[in-house]
Design an enzyme around this catalytic site. Structure first.
Site, PDB file in Angstrom:
ATOM      1  CG  HIS A  20      39.895   5.414 -55.352  1.00 29.47           C
ATOM      2  ND1 HIS A  20      38.729   5.695 -54.712  1.00 29.47           N
ATOM      3  CD2 HIS A  20      40.587   4.591 -54.530  1.00 29.47           C
ATOM      4  CE1 HIS A  20      38.704   5.081 -53.544  1.00 29.47           C
ATOM      5  NE2 HIS A  20      39.822   4.409 -53.416  1.00 29.47           N
ATOM      6  CG  ASP A  28      54.112 -16.173 -63.045  1.00 30.23           C
ATOM      7  OD1 ASP A  28      53.257 -16.238 -63.974  1.00 30.23           O
ATOM      8  OD2 ASP A  28      54.088 -16.953 -62.085  1.00 30.23           O
ATOM      9  CG  HIS A  96      46.672 -19.821 -59.527  1.00 32.88           C
ATOM     10  ND1 HIS A  96      47.340 -18.614 -59.557  1.00 32.88           N
ATOM     11  CD2 HIS A  96      46.872 -20.373 -60.746  1.00 32.88           C
ATOM     12  CE1 HIS A  96      47.909 -18.446 -60.733  1.00 32.88           C
ATOM     13  NE2 HIS A  96      47.640 -19.500 -61.476  1.00 32.88           N
ATOM     14  CE1 TYR A 118      49.652 -21.219 -58.189  1.00 35.49           C
ATOM     15  CE2 TYR A 118      51.533 -22.350 -57.231  1.00 35.49           C
ATOM     16  CZ  TYR A 118      50.305 -22.386 -57.866  1.00 35.49           C
ATOM     17  OH  TYR A 118      49.729 -23.592 -58.170  1.00 35.49           O
TER      18      TYR A 118
END
Length: 129
Positions: A20, A28, A96, A118
């Site tokens: 948890h 990517d 980002h 992204y």
């Protein structure tokens, strides 16, 4: 926390160790890999396996409380943006550069063969009860 099923043995073992609050970066082929977390690199060729395939498989295996992605995905990769919003119960969007910083705290990095911009998300593990 891992739910069920068998995957790549390295990935299955890493998923079984999650608890948890642990985070998993699904990224990517172009995302910088942070130093420290365990890395399972599934990339075979450009686009194989796809981000969508890997995310779908992980969501079948894990209980996920929410996720964080780059806000740039909205403009640069509409397909991944739709996938993330449709798949995750609570999705936060951050710049980002901030996502890259947050990824340093991930317990696990799963690298896909995705070659579109992204296609990255930081998943936050939940519990099954």
């Amino acid at each position: 926390m891992k739910r069920s099923g068998i995957l790549n043995r390295h990935l299955a073992g890493a998923l079984a160790e999650l608890g948890h609050g642990d985070t998993v970066l699904v990224c990517d082929a172009g995302m910088p890999i942070p130093v420290g977390p365990r890395v399972v690199d599934l990339a075979f060729r450009a686009g194989i396996p796809s981000f969508a395939e890997v995310l779908d498989g992980l969501l079948d295996e894990l209980v996920v409380e929410g996720g964080t992605a780059a806000e740039e995905v909205r403009e640069a990769n509409a397909e991944t943006d739709r996938l993330l919003h449709d798949s995750l119960p609570s999705l936060a969007l951050v710049p980002h550069e901030e996502l890259k910083g947050l990824s340093a705290g991930a317990r696990l990095v799963v690298r896909t063969g995705e070659a579109r911009p992204y296609a990255n998300v930081l998943l936050r593990c939940g519990v099954f009860f």
